[in-house]
Design an enzyme around this catalytic site. Structure first.
Site, mmCIF file in Angstrom:
data_model
loop_
_atom_site.group_PDB
_atom_site.id
_atom_site.type_symbol
_atom_site.label_atom_id
_atom_site.label_comp_id
_atom_site.label_asym_id
_atom_site.label_seq_id
_atom_site.Cartn_x
_atom_site.Cartn_y
_atom_site.Cartn_z
ATOM 1 N N MET A 71 -8.190 17.920 66.993
ATOM 2 C CA MET A 71 -6.881 18.069 67.646
ATOM 3 C C MET A 71 -7.041 17.549 69.074
ATOM 4 S SD MET A 71 -6.010 21.746 65.995
ATOM 5 C CE MET A 71 -7.735 21.955 65.538
ATOM 6 N N MET A 140 -0.240 20.944 58.469
ATOM 7 C CA MET A 140 -0.360 22.105 59.353
ATOM 8 C C MET A 140 0.743 23.101 58.995
ATOM 9 S SD MET A 140 -2.990 21.792 61.317
ATOM 10 C CE MET A 140 -2.679 23.372 62.110
#
Ligand code: DX5
Ligand code: ZN
Length: 233
Positions: A71, A140
């Site tokens: 990320m 996600m």
């Protein structure tokens, strides 16, 4: 339902670092399939977390495949270091990878598997041109940045879309879900078509880590049985 065997990937983000080795051993005893390392840069996501050193330590002591969930902005700058540290699968976010095709290809050239993650606000069409080369598409199910957030059921639609696309186009990528996965939410994701279940709090914040993994597995398996029953009527 043409799903692959369910895979449980334990995210160490929620683990007490003081006890990390014992916790990973306990999760392994419970039957996890992979380790999931969340790397955060404080730019792409607000939080900072983990890095190459974490992967190297896990690689040295565990036999399990390691997924690295990047990320971070400019993920291409960090691939070599994570590969060298022992990653088996590297997952990058499509939102920060304009040259996604090149990036996934270069991961394959280095001998590791290549995954792509989608934020909750990113549609599946963002990855449609790389479905044939991706080894994993990770949906996600929370906004990335922290462990312990609440599962977003709206993300399940994307899991179903990807499952449908995979079947129709004959691709082989895994469909992963990550965020708020527990024995209540995992069956919903399984029924929508998910194969890989990344979970941090449900495993590492449980009183008994091996039991938590077994409960998660049972919940996923019971959803699979239910889906098979509805398919055969
Ligand atoms: C979130 C991370 C997840 C996180 C999941 O940004 O990518 O892997 O560790 O944590 P839980 O399972 O607690 O939601
Ligand atoms: Zn993750």
């Amino acid at each position: 339902m043409e799903s692959q065997n369910p895979v449980i990937s334990a995210s160490i983000l929620a683990a007490d670092l003081w006890q990390l080795g014992q916790l990973v051993e306990a999760a392994t005893e419970g039957g996890i399939d992979r380790l999931h390392v969340d790397v955060m840069d404080g730019h792409f996501v607000p939080n900072l977390a983990l890095g190459v050193h974490s992967v190297r330590c896990l690689r040295e002591h565990s036999q399990l495949p390691i997924e690295v969930h990047l990320m971070v902005e400019n993920p291409d700058r960090h691939l070599a270091a994570f590969i060298e540290a022992g990653a088996s699968l590297v997952i990058v976010h499509v939102e920060v990878a304009p040259h996604l095709h090149r990036l996934l290809t270069s991961l394959h050239e280095c001998g590791v598997r290549a995954g792509v993650a989608l934020n909750p606000s990113t549609p599946t069409v963002a990855v449609s041109e790389v479905l044939d080369i991706a080894d994993q598409i990770l949906v996600m199910t929370v906004n990335p940045g922290y462990a312990g957030q609440k599962f977003l059921p709206s993300a399940l639609r994307k899991v179903s879309q990807l499952h449908e696309l995979r079947t129709r186009l004959g691709h082989r990528f895994e469909i992963a879900v990550d965020g708020g996965i527990n024995p209540e939410t995992a069956p919903q994701a399984r029924q929508a078509g998910a194969d890989v279940f990344a979970a941090a709090s449900a495993i590492f914040r449980a009183e008994s880590v091996p039991d938590a993994v077994r409960q998660l597995r049972e919940a996923i398996d019971s959803a699979a049985a239910h889906a098979a029953e509805s398919a055969t009527g």
